[in-house]
Write an enzyme that holds these catalytic residues in place. Structure first.
Site, PDB file in Angstrom:
ATOM      1  N   GLU A 261     -13.210  -6.217   8.376  1.00  0.00           N
ATOM      2  CA  GLU A 261     -13.568  -5.619   7.093  1.00  0.00           C
ATOM      3  C   GLU A 261     -12.958  -6.457   5.974  1.00  0.00           C
ATOM      4  O   GLU A 261     -11.837  -6.946   6.103  1.00  0.00           O
ATOM      5  CB  GLU A 261     -13.022  -4.176   7.092  1.00  0.00           C
ATOM      6  CG  GLU A 261     -12.759  -3.534   5.772  1.00  0.00           C
ATOM      7  CD  GLU A 261     -14.012  -3.278   4.943  1.00  0.00           C
ATOM      8  OE1 GLU A 261     -15.035  -2.819   5.502  1.00  0.00           O
ATOM      9  OE2 GLU A 261     -13.956  -3.553   3.733  1.00  0.00           O
ATOM     10  N   CYS A 333     -27.790   1.464   5.610  1.00  0.00           N
ATOM     11  CA  CYS A 333     -28.097   2.417   4.525  1.00  0.00           C
ATOM     12  C   CYS A 333     -29.270   1.909   3.698  1.00  0.00           C
ATOM     13  O   CYS A 333     -29.603   2.491   2.664  1.00  0.00           O
ATOM     14  CB  CYS A 333     -26.870   2.658   3.649  1.00  0.00           C
ATOM     15  SG  CYS A 333     -26.248   1.152   2.879  1.00  0.00           S
TER      16      CYS A 333
HETATM   17  C1  LIG Z   1     -21.509   0.636   4.467  1.00  0.00           C
HETATM   18  S1  LIG Z   1     -19.769   0.305   4.425  1.00  0.00           S
HETATM   19  C2  LIG Z   1     -19.369   0.729   6.076  1.00  0.00           C
HETATM   20  C3  LIG Z   1     -17.937   1.057   6.353  1.00  0.00           C
HETATM   21  C4  LIG Z   1     -17.618   1.681   7.689  1.00  0.00           C
HETATM   22  N1  LIG Z   1     -18.385   1.155   8.794  1.00  0.00           N
HETATM   23  C5  LIG Z   1     -17.696   3.189   7.642  1.00  0.00           C
HETATM   24  O1  LIG Z   1     -18.346   3.794   8.468  1.00  0.00           O
HETATM   25  O2  LIG Z   1     -17.089   3.778   6.718  1.00  0.00           O
HETATM   26  C6  LIG Z   1     -19.714  -1.418   4.355  1.00  0.00           C
HETATM   27  C7  LIG Z   1     -18.329  -2.006   4.398  1.00  0.00           C
HETATM   28  O3  LIG Z   1     -18.453  -3.426   4.406  1.00  0.00           O
HETATM   29  C8  LIG Z   1     -17.372  -3.986   3.700  1.00  0.00           C
HETATM   30  N2  LIG Z   1     -17.750  -5.369   3.372  1.00  0.00           N
HETATM   31  C9  LIG Z   1     -18.469  -5.817   2.334  1.00  0.00           C
HETATM   32  N3  LIG Z   1     -18.658  -7.141   2.422  1.00  0.00           N
HETATM   33  C10 LIG Z   1     -18.066  -7.555   3.581  1.00  0.00           C
HETATM   34  C11 LIG Z   1     -17.936  -8.820   4.230  1.00  0.00           C
HETATM   35  N4  LIG Z   1     -18.472  -9.917   3.710  1.00  0.00           N
HETATM   36  N5  LIG Z   1     -17.269  -8.861   5.405  1.00  0.00           N
HETATM   37  C12 LIG Z   1     -16.715  -7.742   5.929  1.00  0.00           C
HETATM   38  N6  LIG Z   1     -16.800  -6.526   5.349  1.00  0.00           N
HETATM   39  C13 LIG Z   1     -17.475  -6.416   4.190  1.00  0.00           C
HETATM   40  C14 LIG Z   1     -17.179  -3.027   2.549  1.00  0.00           C
HETATM   41  O4  LIG Z   1     -15.876  -3.148   1.999  1.00  0.00           O
HETATM   42  C15 LIG Z   1     -17.429  -1.671   3.211  1.00  0.00           C
HETATM   43  O5  LIG Z   1     -16.224  -1.107   3.688  1.00  0.00           O
END
Ligand SMILES: C[S@@+](CC[C@H](N)C(=O)[O-])C[C@H]1O[C@@H](n2cnc3c(N)ncnc32)[C@H](O)[C@@H]1O
Length: 374
Positions: A261, A333
């Site tokens: 993450e 999403c």
């Molecule tokens: C839709 S959320 C999902 C979070 C988690 N799976 C949950 O169920 O709560 C997407 C997540 O991706 C993270 N994120 C965004 N860009 C990213 C990247 N380049 N690499 C890793 N994580 C990333 C965001 O901070 C966020 O926590």
């Protein structure tokens, strides 16, 4: 569902407001099925419905008005504040707390930020409720000018709002439409909100992402766990893991689970939850999901991805396509991004899919797909 703000054209965020809920669900299912038409063998599991109202676990309220008469809600096109404290999709515990937060503004003399004049201090109140009804409050401020007064009134606030566990101040000094800044000052002894989801306790820190609708998040993680358990892989990656919901639900005897993450705050939350649950086979690291995959010495048996709305993108899709990974669980999403990513991974065939209604009264939804290497 009926909404007086929608009817009065004061807030039009919920574009499906007034439409019968079963027809909203059917439309989402049709929308998703249309996007995934290239996969006629796909088995559709029944759509997961949500509560129609009161489902949001987090309120993001712009503060406007005056110290004496603060308004919590949104700004209209002219920059005038609109009170949304009775918003029907917001959780009841959040709605019940808004009058106390308005009283705090007056007591602590927190001048609402005036966007056109670039004056004032308090920009937003962000309030989250846990499944146990506990609350986390974040005050987004322009500067530390009011910090001493907030600290002074904190005992009063905790007394009148006994469900409040975490209070923090976020500093957002810039005049731009960004919700929050980097600096967070936690004012309470407790720094994380305890979110009990299924049989897993997640510890949410102020700056971490959490799914909007806790009941549907629980359904997502149960579905993820079911698909992982069916395969019983020895190694799992949870990419874009946030505070670790999928990773912690995927833990198992002799199974190595790695959550990746970008947000270090979220990783700190995930690690705290893992340590409390005593799950030594689960490891978390902060970093970019694509960079992690591309640099890994060997792929795992199963990968879970739950990216932001933009999807996983061409580089991670290309890596998954050529990696030899046998199964991927993709939770999305934004089904348009999912469809684009799937097209870039022809060797990974979508076998099962399920629409879960994370966002009733809006056109948005979550969809989970199980992919298997052909
Ligand atoms: C839709 S959320 C999902 C979070 C988690 N799976 C949950 O169920 O709560 C997407 C997540 O991706 C993270 N994120 C965004 N860009 C990213 C990247 N380049 N690499 C890793 N994580 C990333 C965001 O901070 C966020 O926590």
């Amino acid at each position: 569902m009926q909404c007086s703000y929608f009817d009065a054209v004061a807030c039009r965020s919920c574009t499906l407001m007034g439409q019968a809920y079963p027809s909203q669900l059917a439309a989402k299912q049709r929308h998703c099925a249309h996007l995934l038409e290239p996969y006629p063998d796909l088995e559709w599991l029944p759509t997961v419905a949500s509560r129609e109202s009161g489902y949001r676990n987090k309120a993001k309220m712009v503060v406007s008005g005056t110290v004496e008469e603060p308004l919590l809600g949104i700004l209209d096109a002219a920059g005038e504040g609109i009170d949304l404290t009775s918003c029907g999709i917001t959780g009841e515990e959040l709605r019940d707390a808004f009058p106390v937060l308005a009283a705090l503004v007056t007591r602590a003399r927190l001048t609402p930020y005036d966007v056109p004049r670039r004056r004032g201090e308090l920009k937003y109140v962000l309030l989250t409720v846990s499944p146990d009804g506990e609350l986390m409050l974040r005050l987004v401020l322009r500067s530390t000018e009011s910090l001493v007064r907030i600290r002074k009134h904190l005992p009063w606030l905790l007394d009148v709002l006994p469900a409040l566990r975490v209070v923090s101040v976020n500093l957002q000094p810039e005049h731009k439409a960004v919700l929050e800044g980097d600096e967070e000052i936690v004012l309470t002894e407790q720094a994380t909100l305890r979110m009990a989801v299924n049989d897993v306790v997640l510890h949410l820190r102020p700056q971490s992402f959490f799914q909007t609708n806790t009941d549907i998040a629980a359904a997502l993680y149960r579905q993820g766990r079911e698909w992982v358990e069916e395969v019983d892989p020895a190694s799992v990656w949870d990419l874009y893991c946030g505070v670790g919901g999928f990773a912690l639900h995927s833990a198992g005897e002799g199974r190595a689970v790695t959550g990746i993450e970008i947000s270090p705050e979220a990783i700190a939350s995930a690690e705290a939850s893992r340590d409390e649950a005593g799950l030594p086979g689960v490891r978390f690291a902060a970093g970019d999901a694509t960079a992690f995959a591309l640099a890994a010495p060997a792929p795992p048996e199963l990968v879970i991805v739950n990216p932001p709305r933009r999807g996983i993108g061409p580089d991670l899709a290309a890596w998954l396509e050529s990696s030899g990974v046998h199964r991927v669980v993709y939770s999305s999403c934004r089904a348009q991004s999912l469809a684009k990513d799937l097209a870039a991974m022809p060797s990974l065939r979508p076998r099962r899919a399920r629409v879960l209604d994370m966002f009733p009264q809006t056109t948005h939804y979550e969809v989970m797909v199980l992919l298997e290497r052909a």
